[in-house]
Design a protein around this motif. Structure first.
Motif, PDB file in Angstrom:
ATOM      1  N   ALA A   1      84.572   7.187 -38.210  1.00 39.25           N
ATOM      2  CA  ALA A   1      83.976   8.160 -39.428  1.00 39.25           C
ATOM      3  C   ALA A   1      83.821   9.559 -38.560  1.00 39.25           C
ATOM      4  O   ALA A   1      84.204  10.758 -38.976  1.00 39.25           O
ATOM      5  CB  ALA A   1      82.962   7.691 -40.072  1.00 39.25           C
ATOM      6  N   LEU A   2      83.179   9.461 -37.284  1.00 40.90           N
ATOM      7  CA  LEU A   2      83.002  10.696 -36.899  1.00 40.90           C
ATOM      8  C   LEU A   2      84.169  11.422 -36.117  1.00 40.90           C
ATOM      9  O   LEU A   2      84.023  12.397 -36.154  1.00 40.90           O
ATOM     10  CB  LEU A   2      82.002  10.406 -35.571  1.00 40.90           C
ATOM     11  N   CYS A   3      85.228  10.553 -35.797  1.00 41.10           N
ATOM     12  CA  CYS A   3      86.568  11.111 -35.396  1.00 41.10           C
ATOM     13  C   CYS A   3      87.142  11.905 -36.336  1.00 41.10           C
ATOM     14  O   CYS A   3      87.661  12.799 -36.257  1.00 41.10           O
ATOM     15  CB  CYS A   3      87.328   9.947 -34.608  1.00 41.10           C
ATOM     16  N   LEU A   4      87.098  11.464 -37.844  1.00 39.81           N
ATOM     17  CA  LEU A   4      88.069  11.980 -38.826  1.00 39.81           C
ATOM     18  C   LEU A   4      87.133  13.275 -39.205  1.00 39.81           C
ATOM     19  O   LEU A   4      87.603  14.285 -39.562  1.00 39.81           O
ATOM     20  CB  LEU A   4      87.938  10.816 -39.914  1.00 39.81           C
ATOM     21  N   VAL A   5      85.667  13.046 -39.033  1.00 43.04           N
ATOM     22  CA  VAL A   5      84.878  14.477 -39.453  1.00 43.04           C
ATOM     23  C   VAL A   5      85.473  15.651 -38.280  1.00 43.04           C
ATOM     24  O   VAL A   5      85.628  16.664 -38.754  1.00 43.04           O
ATOM     25  CB  VAL A   5      83.363  14.289 -39.725  1.00 43.04           C
ATOM     26  N   SER A   6      85.243  15.156 -37.139  1.00 39.87           N
ATOM     27  CA  SER A   6      85.640  16.199 -36.154  1.00 39.87           C
ATOM     28  C   SER A   6      87.176  16.782 -36.134  1.00 39.87           C
ATOM     29  O   SER A   6      87.252  17.813 -35.988  1.00 39.87           O
ATOM     30  CB  SER A   6      85.367  15.690 -34.715  1.00 39.87           C
ATOM     31  N   ARG A   7      87.955  16.040 -36.598  1.00 40.72           N
ATOM     32  CA  ARG A   7      89.573  16.498 -36.709  1.00 40.72           C
ATOM     33  C   ARG A   7      89.583  17.402 -38.075  1.00 40.72           C
ATOM     34  O   ARG A   7      90.433  18.153 -38.118  1.00 40.72           O
ATOM     35  CB  ARG A   7      90.561  15.268 -36.974  1.00 40.72           C
ATOM     36  N   SER A   8      88.629  17.341 -39.004  1.00 45.48           N
ATOM     37  CA  SER A   8      88.953  18.097 -40.142  1.00 45.48           C
ATOM     38  C   SER A   8      88.332  19.565 -39.957  1.00 45.48           C
ATOM     39  O   SER A   8      88.370  20.363 -40.869  1.00 45.48           O
ATOM     40  CB  SER A   8      88.041  17.646 -41.345  1.00 45.48           C
ATOM     41  N   ARG A   9      87.648  19.850 -38.958  1.00 47.94           N
ATOM     42  CA  ARG A   9      87.255  21.125 -38.213  1.00 47.94           C
ATOM     43  C   ARG A   9      88.322  22.219 -37.871  1.00 47.94           C
ATOM     44  O   ARG A   9      89.323  21.525 -37.237  1.00 47.94           O
ATOM     45  CB  ARG A   9      86.225  21.264 -37.645  1.00 47.94           C
ATOM     46  N   GLU A  10      88.356  23.316 -38.159  1.00 50.80           N
ATOM     47  CA  GLU A  10      89.232  24.334 -37.429  1.00 50.80           C
ATOM     48  C   GLU A  10      88.849  24.181 -35.800  1.00 50.80           C
ATOM     49  O   GLU A  10      87.900  23.829 -35.259  1.00 50.80           O
ATOM     50  CB  GLU A  10      89.277  25.450 -38.273  1.00 50.80           C
ATOM     51  N   PRO A  11      89.991  24.770 -34.918  1.00 51.12           N
ATOM     52  CA  PRO A  11      89.792  24.656 -33.545  1.00 51.12           C
ATOM     53  C   PRO A  11      88.578  25.359 -33.158  1.00 51.12           C
ATOM     54  O   PRO A  11      87.830  25.073 -32.208  1.00 51.12           O
ATOM     55  CB  PRO A  11      90.980  25.501 -33.176  1.00 51.12           C
ATOM     56  N   ASP A  12      87.935  26.323 -33.691  1.00 49.60           N
ATOM     57  CA  ASP A  12      86.598  27.265 -33.270  1.00 49.60           C
ATOM     58  C   ASP A  12      85.499  26.447 -33.973  1.00 49.60           C
ATOM     59  O   ASP A  12      84.268  27.092 -33.727  1.00 49.60           O
ATOM     60  CB  ASP A  12      86.703  28.500 -33.912  1.00 49.60           C
ATOM     61  N   GLY A  13      85.502  25.394 -34.641  1.00 50.08           N
ATOM     62  CA  GLY A  13      84.302  24.599 -34.873  1.00 50.08           C
ATOM     63  C   GLY A  13      84.096  24.792 -36.513  1.00 50.08           C
ATOM     64  O   GLY A  13      83.238  23.977 -37.065  1.00 50.08           O
ATOM     65  N   ARG A  14      84.780  25.792 -36.985  1.00 49.53           N
ATOM     66  CA  ARG A  14      84.315  26.296 -38.600  1.00 49.53           C
ATOM     67  C   ARG A  14      85.111  24.957 -39.332  1.00 49.53           C
ATOM     68  O   ARG A  14      86.336  24.591 -39.171  1.00 49.53           O
ATOM     69  CB  ARG A  14      84.943  27.341 -39.028  1.00 49.53           C
ATOM     70  N   ARG A  15      84.437  24.773 -40.725  1.00 46.21           N
ATOM     71  CA  ARG A  15      85.190  24.031 -41.573  1.00 46.21           C
ATOM     72  C   ARG A  15      85.910  24.837 -42.388  1.00 46.21           C
ATOM     73  O   ARG A  15      85.618  25.944 -42.699  1.00 46.21           O
ATOM     74  CB  ARG A  15      84.190  23.174 -42.460  1.00 46.21           C
ATOM     75  N   PRO A  16      87.352  24.326 -42.672  1.00 51.00           N
ATOM     76  CA  PRO A  16      88.144  25.364 -43.634  1.00 51.00           C
ATOM     77  C   PRO A  16      87.481  25.128 -44.947  1.00 51.00           C
ATOM     78  O   PRO A  16      86.928  24.142 -45.252  1.00 51.00           O
ATOM     79  CB  PRO A  16      89.514  24.517 -43.752  1.00 51.00           C
ATOM     80  N   PRO A  17      87.479  26.125 -45.693  1.00 51.02           N
ATOM     81  CA  PRO A  17      87.162  26.108 -46.863  1.00 51.02           C
ATOM     82  C   PRO A  17      88.004  25.484 -47.947  1.00 51.02           C
ATOM     83  O   PRO A  17      89.133  25.277 -48.015  1.00 51.02           O
ATOM     84  CB  PRO A  17      87.346  27.593 -47.790  1.00 51.02           C
ATOM     85  N   ALA A  18      87.117  24.241 -48.554  1.00 47.23           N
ATOM     86  CA  ALA A  18      87.790  23.300 -49.623  1.00 47.23           C
ATOM     87  C   ALA A  18      88.485  23.985 -50.700  1.00 47.23           C
ATOM     88  O   ALA A  18      89.387  23.315 -51.139  1.00 47.23           O
ATOM     89  CB  ALA A  18      86.773  22.197 -49.530  1.00 47.23           C
ATOM     90  N   SER A  19      87.737  24.751 -51.156  1.00 52.06           N
ATOM     91  CA  SER A  19      88.414  25.466 -52.454  1.00 52.06           C
ATOM     92  C   SER A  19      88.261  26.963 -52.353  1.00 52.06           C
ATOM     93  O   SER A  19      87.372  27.731 -51.418  1.00 52.06           O
ATOM     94  CB  SER A  19      87.471  24.881 -53.611  1.00 52.06           C
ATOM     95  N   ARG A  20      88.512  27.563 -53.542  1.00 59.97           N
ATOM     96  CA  ARG A  20      88.287  29.044 -53.426  1.00 59.97           C
ATOM     97  C   ARG A  20      86.775  29.509 -53.898  1.00 59.97           C
ATOM     98  O   ARG A  20      86.699  30.694 -53.409  1.00 59.97           O
ATOM     99  CB  ARG A  20      89.236  29.946 -54.551  1.00 59.97           C
TER     100      ARG A  20
END
Length: 193
Positions: free
Chosen positions: A25-44
């Motif tokens: 689960a931790l591996c999947l969460v860390s892959r869902s972040r952008e390279p600079d560590g920010r989370r991409p916006p899930a919606s507008r």
């Protein structure tokens, strides 16, 4: 017996499986972040204010788009770029997956009017249906599917039930066999439900 329950697995299995599941689960969460560590916006809704699309106030009348004769992309529907189809095209940040043409906007407006017509039909509001049919005919002249005729028949059945509206509904039902409104004419006008 010897105290082992065949239905329950031993605790040692859970002690091994729990850390493995947590690590996955931790591996999947860390892959869902952008390279600079920010989370991409899930919606507008989560996008920054400058990236958020501009919308008209709720009370503002919806203007239908001009009839589209070209397939040229609309200039600035919401100031988002169009994502390119190639693997070397940039795909960072919010973007449209394909260009929004004036024809797309026209179809979206038509679908919105049809949804409003269905809402008025569900509420059994014949007067509102007539207003929407008038707007539909103004915004989408031609009406190749002849939807407006069917919605007018239904509005007549709701406003003035009787033999005259029933006869008009029976005529529409008999003639327009491919109409998507036909089933509503049958249900509301001919079956009375």
């Amino acid at each position: 017996m010897d105290g082992d329950d065949p239905v329950k697995p031993p605790r040692s299995r859970w002690l091994v499986a729990a850390p493995l599941l947590l690590g996955a689960a931790l591996c999947l969460v860390s892959r869902s972040r952008e390279p600079d560590g920010r989370r991409p916006p899930a919606s507008r809704q989560e996008a920054s204010p400058e990236e958020a699309p501009r919308q008209a106030p709720r009370g503002a009348p919806a203007e239908p788009p001009a009839p589209a004769g070209s397939a040229e992309p609309a200039a600035a529907v919401d100031d988002l770029p169009v994502a390119g189809p190639g693997p070397d095209d940039r795909h960072d940040g919010p973007a449209h997956p394909h260009p929004i043409t004036p024809r797309h906007l026209e179809i979206q407006h038509e679908n919105g009017l049809i949804a409003l017509l269905h809402d008025a039909m569900s509420a059994r509001n014949g007067a509102r249906m007539r207003e929407l049919v008038h707007e539909y005919r103004r915004a989408h002249p031609g009406d190749p599917s002849q939807l407006a005729d069917g919605y007018e028949v239904i509005a007549a059945c709701l406003e003035m039930p009787g033999e005259e509206s029933r006869a008009a509904a029976a005529g529409y039902y008999a003639e327009r066999r491919a109409s998507t409104v036909r089933r509503f004419v049958r249900r509301i006008c001919l079956e009375g439900s």
